[in-house]
Design a protein around this motif. Structure first.
Motif, PDB file in Angstrom:
ATOM      1  N   ILE A  79      10.480  17.404 -10.809  1.00  0.00           N
ATOM      2  CA  ILE A  79       9.616  16.815 -11.699  1.00  0.00           C
ATOM      3  C   ILE A  79       8.762  16.056 -11.480  1.00  0.00           C
ATOM      4  N   ILE A  80       7.500  16.058 -11.643  1.00  0.00           N
ATOM      5  CA  ILE A  80       6.490  14.923 -11.222  1.00  0.00           C
ATOM      6  C   ILE A  80       5.804  14.668 -12.585  1.00  0.00           C
TER       7      ILE A  80
ATOM      8  N   PRO B 227      14.703  11.956  -3.701  1.00  0.00           N
ATOM      9  CA  PRO B 227      13.766  12.101  -5.055  1.00  0.00           C
ATOM     10  C   PRO B 227      12.261  12.534  -4.599  1.00  0.00           C
ATOM     11  N   ASN B 228      12.152  12.799  -3.185  1.00  0.00           N
ATOM     12  CA  ASN B 228      10.793  13.002  -2.759  1.00  0.00           C
ATOM     13  C   ASN B 228      10.699  14.621  -2.813  1.00  0.00           C
ATOM     14  N   ILE B 229       9.461  14.962  -3.402  1.00  0.00           N
ATOM     15  CA  ILE B 229       8.838  16.300  -3.435  1.00  0.00           C
ATOM     16  C   ILE B 229       7.724  16.433  -2.606  1.00  0.00           C
ATOM     17  N   LEU B 230       8.017  17.549  -1.645  1.00  0.00           N
ATOM     18  CA  LEU B 230       7.390  17.822  -0.809  1.00  0.00           C
ATOM     19  C   LEU B 230       6.046  18.452  -1.269  1.00  0.00           C
TER      20      LEU B 230
ATOM     21  N   LYS C 101      14.173  14.408  -9.412  1.00  0.00           N
ATOM     22  CA  LYS C 101      14.902  15.717  -8.991  1.00  0.00           C
ATOM     23  C   LYS C 101      15.927  15.695  -9.586  1.00  0.00           C
ATOM     24  N   ILE C 102      16.395  16.754 -10.342  1.00  0.00           N
ATOM     25  CA  ILE C 102      17.654  17.143 -10.821  1.00  0.00           C
ATOM     26  C   ILE C 102      18.160  18.560 -10.468  1.00  0.00           C
TER      27      ILE C 102
ATOM     28  N   ASP D 265      23.322  16.002 -10.777  1.00  0.00           N
ATOM     29  CA  ASP D 265      22.910  14.960  -9.787  1.00  0.00           C
ATOM     30  C   ASP D 265      21.325  14.510  -9.861  1.00  0.00           C
ATOM     31  N   VAL D 266      20.928  13.408  -9.580  1.00  0.00           N
ATOM     32  CA  VAL D 266      19.591  12.915  -9.966  1.00  0.00           C
ATOM     33  C   VAL D 266      19.259  11.946  -8.869  1.00  0.00           C
ATOM     34  N   LYS D 267      17.911  12.092  -8.632  1.00  0.00           N
ATOM     35  CA  LYS D 267      17.418  11.194  -7.665  1.00  0.00           C
ATOM     36  C   LYS D 267      15.997  11.028  -8.351  1.00  0.00           C
TER      37      LYS D 267
END
Length: 197
Positions: free
Chosen positions: A6-7, A62-65, A54-55, A33-35
């Motif tokens: 999620i952004i 937590p990074n979203i490419l 991110k879940i 799990d969450v970052k």
């Protein structure tokens, strides 16, 4: 509850840091799990701010490419447009229709990119709403983020009671009921969008 990258994108003063934290807390309470991370350096000048959550069952970063985001919550339309490259094709964009015009637009040195928003609808599933108006109907125009979080909760099938607990823990006591009402408005918007598919 569904796993998701999620952004959250907006401008300073929209409560993005709190919204990011509430999403993370709710997902954690729901057993995922969450970052998470966020960038807020420009927030005091009304500049761009963003966060990611991110879940899933096991999250390493937590990074979203680029091209992998599942859900983009655009607290402001232009900021959502800026982040379209982070999204996978067919991802979901939750778009608050309220515009916060940047300085060049206010000074008539640039135009707000209205035409470009059609690109979002061509590439992604867009749930667009006037979150401020929905919040006003719920009793507090300042609860617009709770409307957006309600829409998100409907998308990822988060238990309503978990998010309500997080709302009670994070908003001022005087505004809890209005924020819960705004959150439920968001769930209604999400359900209506699913029915319209």
């Amino acid at each position: 509850m569904k796993a998701a990258g999620i952004i959250i994108a907006g401008v300073g003063g929209q409560g993005l840091v709190l919204a990011t934290r509430m999403i993370a807390e709710a997902a954690f309470k729901a057993g995922m799990d969450v970052k998470t991370n966020d960038v807020v350096g420009l927030s005091q000048r009304g500049g761009s701010v963003w966060g990611t959550v991110k879940i899933g069952e096991k999250i390493d970063s937590p990074n979203i490419l680029p091209g992998t985001g599942d859900i983009l919550i655009g607290m402001e339309p232009l900021e959502a447009l800026r982040w379209k490259g982070a999204m996978r094709e067919g991802g979901i964009v939750v778009l608050n229709e309220n515009r916060v015009y940047p300085t060049p637009v206010l000074l008539e040195q640039a135009e707000y990119p209205e035409k470009e928003f059609s690109e979002l609808k061509n590439r992604f599933k867009v749930i667009s709403t006037d979150a401020r108006e929905a919040a006003r109907e719920a009793g507090n125009i300042k609860a617009a983020n709770s409307v957006m979080l309600g829409i998100l909760a409907g998308i990822i099938e988060m238990p309503e009671d978990v998010f309500i607990e997080v709302i009670k823990e994070n908003v001022p006591k005087s505004a809890v009921e209005e924020n819960i009402a705004a959150f439920r408005k968001g769930i209604e918007i999400s359900l209506a969008a699913k029915k319209a598919e």
